[in-house]
Design a protein around this motif. Structure first.
Motif, PDB file in Angstrom:
ATOM      1  N   ARG A 185       0.726  -1.310   0.151  1.00  0.00           N
ATOM      2  CA  ARG A 185       0.293  -0.108   0.222  1.00  0.00           C
ATOM      3  C   ARG A 185       1.234   1.626   0.271  1.00  0.00           C
ATOM      4  NH1 ARG A 185      -2.566  -0.950   3.741  1.00  0.00           N
ATOM      5  NH2 ARG A 185      -4.872  -1.691   2.751  1.00  0.00           N
ATOM      6  N   GLU A 186       2.325   0.864   0.933  1.00  0.00           N
ATOM      7  CA  GLU A 186       2.577   2.531   1.251  1.00  0.00           C
ATOM      8  C   GLU A 186       3.671   2.507  -0.722  1.00  0.00           C
ATOM      9  OE1 GLU A 186       6.836   3.847   3.313  1.00  0.00           O
ATOM     10  OE2 GLU A 186       5.577   2.020   3.752  1.00  0.00           O
ATOM     11  N   VAL A 187       4.202   1.369  -0.779  1.00  0.00           N
ATOM     12  CA  VAL A 187       4.463   1.521  -2.761  1.00  0.00           C
ATOM     13  C   VAL A 187       3.638   2.694  -3.423  1.00  0.00           C
ATOM     14  CG1 VAL A 187       5.443   0.780  -4.473  1.00  0.00           C
ATOM     15  CG2 VAL A 187       6.534   0.183  -1.682  1.00  0.00           C
ATOM     16  N   ILE A 188       2.619   2.608  -3.560  1.00  0.00           N
ATOM     17  CA  ILE A 188       1.700   1.921  -4.379  1.00  0.00           C
ATOM     18  C   ILE A 188       1.065   4.090  -4.266  1.00  0.00           C
ATOM     19  CG2 ILE A 188      -0.661   2.304  -5.248  1.00  0.00           C
ATOM     20  CD1 ILE A 188      -0.762  -0.837  -4.719  1.00  0.00           C
ATOM     21  N   LEU A 189       1.080   4.438  -3.285  1.00  0.00           N
ATOM     22  CA  LEU A 189       0.356   5.656  -2.609  1.00  0.00           C
ATOM     23  C   LEU A 189       1.606   6.862  -2.766  1.00  0.00           C
ATOM     24  CD1 LEU A 189      -1.542   5.328   0.568  1.00  0.00           C
ATOM     25  CD2 LEU A 189      -2.057   6.054  -0.891  1.00  0.00           C
ATOM     26  N   ASN A 190       2.556   5.858  -2.761  1.00  0.00           N
ATOM     27  CA  ASN A 190       3.970   6.815  -3.270  1.00  0.00           C
ATOM     28  C   ASN A 190       4.082   7.222  -4.549  1.00  0.00           C
ATOM     29  OD1 ASN A 190       5.159   7.288  -0.122  1.00  0.00           O
ATOM     30  ND2 ASN A 190       5.905   4.948  -0.826  1.00  0.00           N
ATOM     31  N   VAL A 191       3.726   6.360  -5.481  1.00  0.00           N
ATOM     32  CA  VAL A 191       3.802   6.171  -6.881  1.00  0.00           C
ATOM     33  C   VAL A 191       2.501   7.429  -7.433  1.00  0.00           C
ATOM     34  CG1 VAL A 191       3.101   5.561  -8.806  1.00  0.00           C
ATOM     35  CG2 VAL A 191       4.230   3.807  -7.399  1.00  0.00           C
ATOM     36  N   LEU A 192       1.177   6.867  -6.617  1.00  0.00           N
ATOM     37  CA  LEU A 192       0.661   8.261  -6.924  1.00  0.00           C
ATOM     38  C   LEU A 192       0.720   9.363  -6.578  1.00  0.00           C
ATOM     39  CD1 LEU A 192      -2.605   6.049  -5.463  1.00  0.00           C
ATOM     40  CD2 LEU A 192      -1.776   5.785  -8.080  1.00  0.00           C
ATOM     41  N   LYS A 193       0.832   9.923  -5.255  1.00  0.00           N
ATOM     42  CA  LYS A 193       1.562  11.477  -5.041  1.00  0.00           C
ATOM     43  C   LYS A 193       2.353  12.461  -6.135  1.00  0.00           C
ATOM     44  CE  LYS A 193       1.348  10.150   0.110  1.00  0.00           C
ATOM     45  NZ  LYS A 193       2.039   9.763   1.263  1.00  0.00           N
ATOM     46  N   LYS A 194       2.942  11.769  -6.755  1.00  0.00           N
ATOM     47  CA  LYS A 194       4.531  11.740  -7.903  1.00  0.00           C
ATOM     48  C   LYS A 194       3.610  12.293  -9.596  1.00  0.00           C
ATOM     49  CE  LYS A 194       7.854   8.407  -6.964  1.00  0.00           C
ATOM     50  NZ  LYS A 194       8.844   7.571  -7.101  1.00  0.00           N
ATOM     51  N   ASP A 195       2.694  11.894  -9.122  1.00  0.00           N
ATOM     52  CA  ASP A 195       1.117  12.798 -10.417  1.00  0.00           C
ATOM     53  C   ASP A 195       0.821  13.936 -10.178  1.00  0.00           C
ATOM     54  OD1 ASP A 195      -0.268  13.147 -12.407  1.00  0.00           O
ATOM     55  OD2 ASP A 195      -1.018  10.331 -12.428  1.00  0.00           O
ATOM     56  N   GLU A 196       0.583  14.449 -10.232  1.00  0.00           N
ATOM     57  CA  GLU A 196      -0.167  16.157 -10.310  1.00  0.00           C
ATOM     58  C   GLU A 196      -1.228  16.137 -10.736  1.00  0.00           C
ATOM     59  OE1 GLU A 196       2.654  19.047 -11.797  1.00  0.00           O
ATOM     60  OE2 GLU A 196       4.723  18.877 -10.454  1.00  0.00           O
ATOM     61  N   ARG A 197      -1.115  14.604 -11.674  1.00  0.00           N
ATOM     62  CA  ARG A 197      -3.137  15.347 -12.108  1.00  0.00           C
ATOM     63  C   ARG A 197      -4.316  14.754 -10.739  1.00  0.00           C
ATOM     64  NH1 ARG A 197      -1.245  11.750 -17.647  1.00  0.00           N
ATOM     65  NH2 ARG A 197      -0.042  10.766 -15.646  1.00  0.00           N
ATOM     66  N   ILE A 198      -3.169  13.716 -10.324  1.00  0.00           N
ATOM     67  CA  ILE A 198      -3.625  13.267  -8.924  1.00  0.00           C
ATOM     68  C   ILE A 198      -4.559  13.658  -7.905  1.00  0.00           C
ATOM     69  CG2 ILE A 198      -4.347  11.623  -7.624  1.00  0.00           C
ATOM     70  CD1 ILE A 198      -2.821  10.064  -8.776  1.00  0.00           C
ATOM     71  N   HIS A 199      -5.717  14.594  -7.434  1.00  0.00           N
ATOM     72  CA  HIS A 199      -6.293  15.902  -6.822  1.00  0.00           C
ATOM     73  C   HIS A 199      -5.881  14.652  -4.996  1.00  0.00           C
ATOM     74  CE1 HIS A 199      -9.881  17.025 -10.081  1.00  0.00           C
ATOM     75  NE2 HIS A 199      -8.121  16.651  -9.928  1.00  0.00           N
TER      76      HIS A 199
END
Length: 281
Positions: A199-213
């Motif tokens: 879960r931590e790995v996936i959330l770190n990936v998502l944080k890098k995408d500025e398009r995600i709110h």
């Protein structure tokens, strides 16, 4: 004697034909001129209407419907004028038109339903020109809303013509009405994998995408014990226009992150046990 009578009869019919040509010629000429001029006037009026609608930024759906409806009305008026010019009495023409209208109305009940459906679509606005909708088994962008039909352009650039009656009386999914959309991704990891670390790995990936709110924040949930994997569902929010780019880019990024952190993505597997009868190898 017979030859003389035939010549006289021919001359009589010739005189009648000449007289008829003199009588009907001007009328036919006026009717033809009226038809030609009327056609040009209709084009000019529709062009003026189109410019006015563009100037005042009228909704594209309403503009297309207005132009189609006005064009049909003007053509009916023009045909009535041409018929009157040819000498047809207005009362007779109206009676004929009424009878024909009744017969056509009975024969074209579906078309009348489509017309009413078009009016309902323009009044209640379940979708507009340019929206992406899913209806009648078709998914695509709305190109135009005409008097009887709506044109939908699929993502493989095919144009589907759907009757307005069917659209007005059935469910429609409008994918463009809201400015944001939820992106949902599903991944599976091998049994025995540390879910907290995953879960931590996936959330770190998502944080890098500025398009995600950031609000609502992305979440990762354990959703199912699969046959060969522990299944996870990933949910985040983005602008509607960024839905699929966010999905595709992050699915690839998650796969690379799993490889970097030695998180196994399993393939389907089966355990096979072979039992031998007693006394046999």
């Amino acid at each position: 004697m017979e030859t003389t009578l035939d010549l006289q009869e021919i001359n009589i019919w010739k005189d009648k034909a000449i007289q008829m040509a003199f009588d009907l010629g001007p009328v036919l000429f006026k009717a033809l001129i009226l038809l030609i001029i009327g056609r040009q006037v209709i084009k000019f009026v529709i062009k003026l209407l189109s410019n006015a609608l563009d100037k005042y930024e009228i909704d594209a759906s309403l503009a297309t419907f207005f132009k189609s409806f006005l064009s049909a009305v003007l053509w009916v008026v023009l045909l009535i004028s041409v018929a009157t010019t040819l000498g047809m009495q207005m009362t007779s023409f109206v009676a004929i038109l009424g009878a024909a209208g009744l017969a056509v109305g009975l024969a074209l009940q579906g078309s009348l339903s489509n017309f009413a459906g078009g009016v309902l679509i323009l009044v209640f606005k379940p979708f507009r020109v340019g929206d992406t909708i899913e209806a009648q088994g078709h998914l695509g962008a709305v190109e135009s809303i005409d008097i009887l039909y709506t044109k939908i352009r699929n993502f493989d650039n095919r144009v589907v013509t759907v009757p307005n009656g069917a659209l007005a009386n059935n469910s429609i999914i409008n994918l463009s009405q809201k400015p944001t959309r939820r992106v949902e991704m599903k991944v599976g990891v091998a049994y025995g994998t540390d879910l907290k670390k995953t879960r931590e790995v996936i959330l770190n990936v998502l944080k890098k995408d500025e398009r995600i709110h950031e609000d609502p924040a992305p979440v990762v949930y354990f959703s199912n014990f699969g046959d060969s994997s522990l299944d996870l569902v990933i949910r985040c929010w983005a602008d509607a226009a960024d839905l699929w780019p966010v999905f595709w880019d992050n699915m690839e990024a998650i796969k690379e992150a799993f490889e970097a952190h030695s998180i196994e993505i399993p393939f389907p597997q089966r355990d096979v046990n072979h039992y031998y009868p007693e006394g046999k190898k």
